[in-house]
Design a protein around this motif. Structure first.
Motif, PDB file in Angstrom:
ATOM      1  N   MET A 299       0.806  -1.217   0.000  1.00 14.74           N
ATOM      2  CA  MET A 299       0.000   0.000   0.000  1.00 14.74           C
ATOM      3  C   MET A 299       0.839   1.268   0.000  1.00 14.74           C
ATOM      4  O   MET A 299       0.671   2.151  -0.847  1.00 14.74           O
ATOM      5  CB  MET A 299      -0.927  -0.004   1.212  1.00 14.74           C
ATOM      6  N   LEU A 300       1.747   1.370   0.964  1.00 11.93           N
ATOM      7  CA  LEU A 300       2.536   2.594   1.096  1.00 11.93           C
ATOM      8  C   LEU A 300       3.449   2.810  -0.102  1.00 11.93           C
ATOM      9  O   LEU A 300       3.593   3.930  -0.601  1.00 11.93           O
ATOM     10  CB  LEU A 300       3.346   2.559   2.395  1.00 11.93           C
ATOM     11  N   ARG A 301       4.087   1.745  -0.542  1.00 10.07           N
ATOM     12  CA  ARG A 301       4.995   1.868  -1.682  1.00 10.07           C
ATOM     13  C   ARG A 301       4.219   2.252  -2.947  1.00 10.07           C
ATOM     14  O   ARG A 301       4.680   3.069  -3.740  1.00 10.07           O
ATOM     15  CB  ARG A 301       5.741   0.553  -1.908  1.00 10.07           C
ATOM     16  N   TYR A 302       3.055   1.684  -3.110  1.00 12.13           N
ATOM     17  CA  TYR A 302       2.214   1.990  -4.269  1.00 12.13           C
ATOM     18  C   TYR A 302       1.884   3.483  -4.304  1.00 12.13           C
ATOM     19  O   TYR A 302       2.066   4.148  -5.335  1.00 12.13           O
ATOM     20  CB  TYR A 302       0.931   1.166  -4.190  1.00 12.13           C
ATOM     21  N   GLY A 303       1.415   4.012  -3.178  1.00 13.19           N
ATOM     22  CA  GLY A 303       1.060   5.430  -3.132  1.00 13.19           C
ATOM     23  C   GLY A 303       2.258   6.339  -3.272  1.00 13.19           C
ATOM     24  O   GLY A 303       2.216   7.335  -4.001  1.00 13.19           O
ATOM     25  N   ALA A 304       3.348   6.019  -2.593  1.00 14.23           N
ATOM     26  CA  ALA A 304       4.533   6.875  -2.611  1.00 14.23           C
ATOM     27  C   ALA A 304       5.166   6.925  -4.004  1.00 14.23           C
ATOM     28  O   ALA A 304       5.507   8.005  -4.505  1.00 14.23           O
ATOM     29  CB  ALA A 304       5.545   6.379  -1.592  1.00 14.23           C
TER      30      ALA A 304
ATOM     31  N   SER B 188      -7.491  13.171  -7.286  1.00 14.43           N
ATOM     32  CA  SER B 188      -7.949  11.875  -7.795  1.00 14.43           C
ATOM     33  C   SER B 188      -8.322  10.900  -6.680  1.00 14.43           C
ATOM     34  O   SER B 188      -8.904   9.849  -6.946  1.00 14.43           O
ATOM     35  CB  SER B 188      -6.881  11.251  -8.703  1.00 14.43           C
ATOM     36  N   LEU B 189      -7.980  11.233  -5.431  1.00 20.34           N
ATOM     37  CA  LEU B 189      -8.429  10.413  -4.307  1.00 20.34           C
ATOM     38  C   LEU B 189      -9.935  10.530  -4.111  1.00 20.34           C
ATOM     39  O   LEU B 189     -10.578   9.626  -3.572  1.00 20.34           O
ATOM     40  CB  LEU B 189      -7.731  10.837  -3.015  1.00 20.34           C
ATOM     41  N   TYR B 190     -10.486  11.638  -4.566  1.00 17.87           N
ATOM     42  CA  TYR B 190     -11.903  11.920  -4.327  1.00 17.87           C
ATOM     43  C   TYR B 190     -12.737  11.917  -5.600  1.00 17.87           C
ATOM     44  O   TYR B 190     -13.961  11.800  -5.526  1.00 17.87           O
ATOM     45  CB  TYR B 190     -12.044  13.277  -3.638  1.00 17.87           C
ATOM     46  N   LEU B 191     -12.096  12.079  -6.740  1.00 16.55           N
ATOM     47  CA  LEU B 191     -12.815  12.121  -8.012  1.00 16.55           C
ATOM     48  C   LEU B 191     -12.268  11.069  -8.963  1.00 16.55           C
ATOM     49  O   LEU B 191     -11.091  10.697  -8.874  1.00 16.55           O
ATOM     50  CB  LEU B 191     -12.672  13.511  -8.655  1.00 16.55           C
ATOM     51  N   THR B 192     -13.110  10.597  -9.854  1.00 19.22           N
ATOM     52  CA  THR B 192     -12.679   9.571 -10.813  1.00 19.22           C
ATOM     53  C   THR B 192     -12.872  10.002 -12.257  1.00 19.22           C
ATOM     54  O   THR B 192     -12.794   9.180 -13.162  1.00 19.22           O
ATOM     55  CB  THR B 192     -13.448   8.256 -10.573  1.00 19.22           C
ATOM     56  N   ASP B 193     -13.110  11.286 -12.474  1.00 23.23           N
ATOM     57  CA  ASP B 193     -13.283  11.802 -13.831  1.00 23.23           C
ATOM     58  C   ASP B 193     -11.950  12.350 -14.325  1.00 23.23           C
ATOM     59  O   ASP B 193     -11.423  13.322 -13.775  1.00 23.23           O
ATOM     60  CB  ASP B 193     -14.346  12.900 -13.847  1.00 23.23           C
ATOM     61  N   ARG B 194     -11.409  11.754 -15.353  1.00 25.43           N
ATOM     62  CA  ARG B 194     -10.086  12.150 -15.854  1.00 25.43           C
ATOM     63  C   ARG B 194     -10.061  13.613 -16.292  1.00 25.43           C
ATOM     64  O   ARG B 194      -9.085  14.329 -16.041  1.00 25.43           O
ATOM     65  CB  ARG B 194      -9.674  11.258 -17.017  1.00 25.43           C
TER      66      ARG B 194
ATOM     67  N   LYS C  89      -3.573   8.979   3.118  1.00 24.58           N
ATOM     68  CA  LYS C  89      -4.985   8.863   2.768  1.00 24.58           C
ATOM     69  C   LYS C  89      -5.219   7.710   1.790  1.00 24.58           C
ATOM     70  O   LYS C  89      -6.223   6.998   1.882  1.00 24.58           O
ATOM     71  CB  LYS C  89      -5.498  10.182   2.179  1.00 24.58           C
ATOM     72  N   MET C  90      -4.293   7.531   0.855  1.00 27.03           N
ATOM     73  CA  MET C  90      -4.435   6.421  -0.081  1.00 27.03           C
ATOM     74  C   MET C  90      -4.320   5.093   0.654  1.00 27.03           C
ATOM     75  O   MET C  90      -5.113   4.169   0.425  1.00 27.03           O
ATOM     76  CB  MET C  90      -3.382   6.498  -1.190  1.00 27.03           C
ATOM     77  N   ALA C  91      -3.326   4.976   1.532  1.00 25.45           N
ATOM     78  CA  ALA C  91      -3.153   3.732   2.286  1.00 25.45           C
ATOM     79  C   ALA C  91      -4.379   3.428   3.134  1.00 25.45           C
ATOM     80  O   ALA C  91      -4.830   2.274   3.217  1.00 25.45           O
ATOM     81  CB  ALA C  91      -1.907   3.824   3.163  1.00 25.45           C
ATOM     82  N   ARG C  92      -4.935   4.463   3.746  1.00 25.98           N
ATOM     83  CA  ARG C  92      -6.127   4.261   4.568  1.00 25.98           C
ATOM     84  C   ARG C  92      -7.313   3.830   3.702  1.00 25.98           C
ATOM     85  O   ARG C  92      -8.087   2.945   4.078  1.00 25.98           O
ATOM     86  CB  ARG C  92      -6.475   5.547   5.316  1.00 25.98           C
ATOM     87  N   GLY C  93      -7.450   4.478   2.545  1.00 27.31           N
ATOM     88  CA  GLY C  93      -8.540   4.114   1.643  1.00 27.31           C
ATOM     89  C   GLY C  93      -8.395   2.708   1.105  1.00 27.31           C
ATOM     90  O   GLY C  93      -9.379   1.972   0.963  1.00 27.31           O
ATOM     91  N   LEU C  94      -7.167   2.311   0.807  1.00 30.99           N
ATOM     92  CA  LEU C  94      -6.930   0.957   0.322  1.00 30.99           C
ATOM     93  C   LEU C  94      -7.211  -0.065   1.415  1.00 30.99           C
ATOM     94  O   LEU C  94      -7.775  -1.133   1.159  1.00 30.99           O
ATOM     95  CB  LEU C  94      -5.475   0.831  -0.154  1.00 30.99           C
TER      96      LEU C  94
END
Length: 266
Positions: A92-97, A179-185, A252-257
């Motif tokens: 998780m952490l490595r992916y986000g970082a 992009s953590l909150y929206l998914t529209d490119r 935040k990404m790690a927590r969401g994952l």
């Protein structure tokens, strides 16, 4: 390495070209006239400083190109439901970082390359500066780094490139954070345009001095004491901002994952 392979794509090439045109479009009529006439009055510094002074494209549209290569990659992986597989392989952490670091570096490089390539291109047609600027330089605190372009053109190019790199990093990082909150490119890519507008309007309403505005410093509009101090201050503030934003983004990404909220598109 895989993230870098994804980041170096056709979008990056388009983004570099877009950055070049953004600076050009701020003085497009003058540039066309200069190309046709070949008058010695025109110089590279005129186009770069004019863009910094009142350029709408450089201020609002240029940051969008920093996001083009990679800022929307996370939302694309959410939509394709590839997040679970990548996280299981990288953590998780490595992916986000890694994603955040590659994104900000790519955004910075896009703006930096676009800026330096434009200066080099213009230099093949025009002198770096003209007699008008050489005789009007007052001191090292002139706006738009005028003193430096007259006395050290190479360092001027380096400063323009460095400021562009910092600006590209910041806006690429901001868009990926969104992009953590929206998914529209489209929204993620265009967010720097709206963000720049909001920052300018808030600064104007609060009457914030230009010397306190990072956005003015990073487009070459403001010089604090001299060019060297300006770049140093910009580097420190930009570095702290990007670092803090990266820490929050990764957490935040790690927590969401961990909660499973990013494994499926919405």
């Amino acid at each position: 390495m895989n993230e870098w392979k994804r980041a170096i794509n056709a979008g990056a090439v388009i983004a570099v070209i877009g950055v070049m045109f953004c600076i050009c479009f701020d003085s497009w009529n003058d540039l066309v006239s200069a190309m046709q006439s070949g008058n010695s009055v025109w110089c590279v510094y005129y186009f770069t400083s004019n863009s910094a002074f009142g350029g709408m494209c450089r201020k609002y549209i240029l940051p969008v190109f920093a996001t083009l290569p990679f800022a929307a990659s996370f939302c694309e992986e959410r939509k394709s439901r590839a997040v679970a597989y990548i996280v299981s392989r990288e953590g998780m952490l490595r992916y986000g970082a890694v994603k955040y670091i590659v994104n900000i570096l790519m955004g910075g490089l896009v703006v930096a390359f676009g800026t330096v390539l434009l200066i080099l291109f213009l230099r093949t047609r025009f002198p770096m500066t003209s007699d008008y600027y050489e005789t009007s330089v007052a001191d090292t605190a002139d706006l738009f780094h005028k003193w430096l372009v007259v006395h050290s053109p190479v360092r001027y190019c380096m400063i323009e490139t460095a400021l562009g790199f910092m600006r590209g990093m910041i806006w690429a990082g901001v868009s990926m954070f969104v992009s953590l909150y929206l998914t529209d490119r489209l929204v993620i890519t265009m967010f720097p345009f709206f963000g720049s507008y909001v920052i300018v309007r808030i600064s104007q309403m609060l009457s914030i001095d230009d010397k306190l505005r990072l956005d003015q410093i990073l487009i070459g509009r403001t010089v604090i004491k001299d060019s060297g101090h300006t770049v140093m201050i910009a580097a420190i503030v930009s570095g702290v901002l990007v670092f803090l934003m990266g820490c929050v983004f990764t957490r935040k990404m790690a927590r969401g994952l961990k909660d499973g909220m990013f494994y499926e598109s919405k």
